[in-house]
Design an enzyme around this catalytic site. Structure first.
Site, PDB file in Angstrom:
ATOM      1  N   ARG A   1       0.602  -1.320   0.022  1.00  0.00           N
ATOM      2  CA  ARG A   1      -0.282   0.180   0.082  1.00  0.00           C
ATOM      3  C   ARG A   1       0.704   1.259   0.063  1.00  0.00           C
ATOM      4  NH1 ARG A   1      -5.197   1.972   3.349  1.00  0.00           N
ATOM      5  NH2 ARG A   1      -6.201   0.235   2.616  1.00  0.00           N
TER       6      ARG A   1
ATOM      7  N   HIS B   1      -7.425   0.700  -6.123  1.00  0.00           N
ATOM      8  CA  HIS B   1      -7.411   0.306  -5.150  1.00  0.00           C
ATOM      9  C   HIS B   1      -8.628  -1.500  -5.416  1.00  0.00           C
ATOM     10  CE1 HIS B   1      -7.486  -1.592  -0.598  1.00  0.00           C
ATOM     11  NE2 HIS B   1      -8.630   0.010  -0.172  1.00  0.00           N
TER      12      HIS B   1
ATOM     13  N   GLN C   1     -10.550  -3.275  -2.723  1.00  0.00           N
ATOM     14  CA  GLN C   1     -11.509  -2.910  -2.180  1.00  0.00           C
ATOM     15  C   GLN C   1     -12.895  -3.035  -3.180  1.00  0.00           C
ATOM     16  OE1 GLN C   1     -12.201  -0.533   0.617  1.00  0.00           O
ATOM     17  NE2 GLN C   1     -14.353  -1.484  -0.133  1.00  0.00           N
TER      18      GLN C   1
ATOM     19  N   ARG D   1     -14.113  -7.507   3.231  1.00  0.00           N
ATOM     20  CA  ARG D   1     -12.777  -7.217   2.349  1.00  0.00           C
ATOM     21  C   ARG D   1     -12.233  -8.537   3.089  1.00  0.00           C
ATOM     22  NH1 ARG D   1      -9.927  -2.239   2.165  1.00  0.00           N
ATOM     23  NH2 ARG D   1      -8.735  -3.516   0.531  1.00  0.00           N
TER      24      ARG D   1
HETATM   25  N1  NVA Z   1      -9.500   7.184  -2.069  1.00  0.00           N
HETATM   26  C1  NVA Z   1      -8.991   6.686  -0.244  1.00  0.00           C
HETATM   27  C2  NVA Z   1      -9.358   5.319  -0.137  1.00  0.00           C
HETATM   28  C3  NVA Z   1      -9.251   4.747   1.416  1.00  0.00           C
HETATM   29  C4  NVA Z   1      -9.510   3.457   1.863  1.00  0.00           C
HETATM   30  C5  NVA Z   1      -8.061   7.050   0.138  1.00  0.00           C
HETATM   31  O1  NVA Z   1      -7.064   7.135  -0.533  1.00  0.00           O
HETATM   32  O2  NVA Z   1      -7.258   7.982   1.039  1.00  0.00           O
HETATM   33  N1   CP Z   2     -11.173   0.744   2.558  1.00  0.00           N
HETATM   34  C1   CP Z   2     -10.030   0.820   3.101  1.00  0.00           C
HETATM   35  O1   CP Z   2      -8.763   0.509   2.326  1.00  0.00           O
HETATM   36  O2   CP Z   2      -9.834   0.801   4.772  1.00  0.00           O
HETATM   37  P1   CP Z   2      -8.864   0.875   5.154  1.00  0.00           P
HETATM   38  O3   CP Z   2      -7.613   2.332   4.562  1.00  0.00           O
HETATM   39  O4   CP Z   2      -8.242   1.035   6.741  1.00  0.00           O
HETATM   40  O5   CP Z   2      -7.348  -0.127   4.680  1.00  0.00           O
END
Ligand code: NVA
Ligand code: CP
Length: 333
Positions: A108, A135, A138, A317
């Site tokens: 990530r 993502h 997700q 998830r």
């Molecule tokens: N768009 C958000 C998604 C978090 C799961 C971010 O990148 O912070």
């Molecule tokens: N939706 C998601 O990716 O959550 P986190 O940022 O908590 O991993």
């Protein structure tokens, strides 16, 4: 047609065929039912994965850890402070080393090119746990949730994403909709329109699946007939300094009870990847409000309504990430 994904990386859904994506969603549903029945098969016994996080996480990290442990794999977690990556060691060297220790690597962070490089140099499957522009795990959980909560087939569903239509969530939703024939409506201001190249690639995939991929700026127009209304925070991780501008641009796109009602579909569900600003109970929402910025992308009335599936979606998830690990790394059992 039999699907074999062993040894593949999972960097973006655009690398996967519609049959492969449907297979992963079906497998996730099976693994979910199996877990609820208390059956444990340990398909990842003897395997080890490493989780690299350059941005924070609750769901993704926990889903990878629990999924791996449920299936008997070992897990190592590294964040950017506790590893040499990027500071004292180049990305290719890090990938080469991790590939000698681990059977799979989750990443990530920021650029999509990092997951691509990790896959190129590690020689083991790499799983995208979120980048600035994608993502994919997700989107799998989101579509599994749709199949559980909407009685219509996916090809007849209209998914409306309201907000920053060029962020990672909007993009992965566009990809999965384009692949699976779901009608995607991106709804946000022109300034946050998706990149032309992303729209072009989705249009290409949509030709085969029959999906409609469109953008409508007027929120009340866009939500009409929605089967699922989705939103995300207005400033993604790493974009916090953009909050004042985003609040100005995106306030008309907040998912209010009135906007949700305007879908005109009593069966319409509400989805959100989480974390969400739906009140002022978080430090960030409270601090921003003191500065005069209401950063809520959704009202509590919608977030906690019976039509909100956000916690089912969060649970999914785990099951979808498990499906990815089992399909790409697991042994048949
Ligand atoms: N768009 C958000 C998604 C978090 C799961 C971010 O990148 O912070
Ligand atoms: N939706 C998601 O990716 O959550 P986190 O940022 O908590 O991993």
């Amino acid at each position: 047609m039999s699907v074999d994904l062993k040894g593949r990386s999972f960097l973006t859904l655009m690398d996967y065929t519609p049959d492969e994506i449907r297979y992963l969603i079906r497998l996730a549903a099976e693994l979910k039912a199996e877990k609820k029945a208390g059956i444990r098969k340990k398909r990842l016994e003897g395997k080890n994965i490493v989780l690299l996080f350059e941005k924070t996480s609750t769901r993704t990290r926990c889903a990878f850890e629990v999924a791996a442990m449920d299936e008997g794999a070992g897990v190592t977690y590294l964040d950017s402070k506790s590893s040499q990556m990027g500071k004292k060691e180049s990305l290719p060297d890090t990938a080469r080393v991790l590939g000698r220790f681990f059977d799979g690597i989750e990443y990530r962070g920021y650029s999509q090119s990092v997951v691509e490089e990790l896959a190129k140099y590690s020689g083991v499957p790499v799983f995208n746990g979120l980048t600035d522009t994608d993502h994919p795990t997700q989107a799998l959980a989101d579509v599994l949730t749709m199949t559980e909560s909407i009685s219509k087939p996916l090809e007849k569903c209209r998914l409306v994403f309201c907000g920053d239509t060029r962020n990672n969530i909007a993009y992965c939703l566009m990809y999965i909709c384009a692949k699976l024939g779901i009608h995607y409506v991106g709804c946000g201001p022109r300034e946050l329109a998706p990149a032309e190249e992303v729209v072009r690639r989705c249009a290409e995939a949509a030709k085969e699946s029959g999906a409609v991929i469109e953008h409508i700026s007027d929120p009340y127009e866009a939500v009409k007939g929605a089967d699922a209304l989705y939103t995300d925070i207005w400033a993604s991780m790493g974009e916090e300094e953009l909050i004042p501008r985003r609040v100005k641009l995106l306030t008309p796109y907040r998912v209010t009870a009135k906007l949700f009602e305007a879908a005109g579909n009593p069966e319409c569900i509400f989805l959100h990847c989480l974390p969400s600003f739906h009140d002022f109970e978080t430090v960030m929402a409270a601090e921003q409000m003191k500065l005069g910025y209401d950063i809520r992308e959704v009202e509590n009335e919608v977030f906690f309504s019976p039509r909100s599936k956000v916690f089912d979606e969060a649970e999914n998830r785990l099951h979808t990430i498990k499906a990815v690990l089992v399909a790409l790394l697991g042994d048949e059992k």
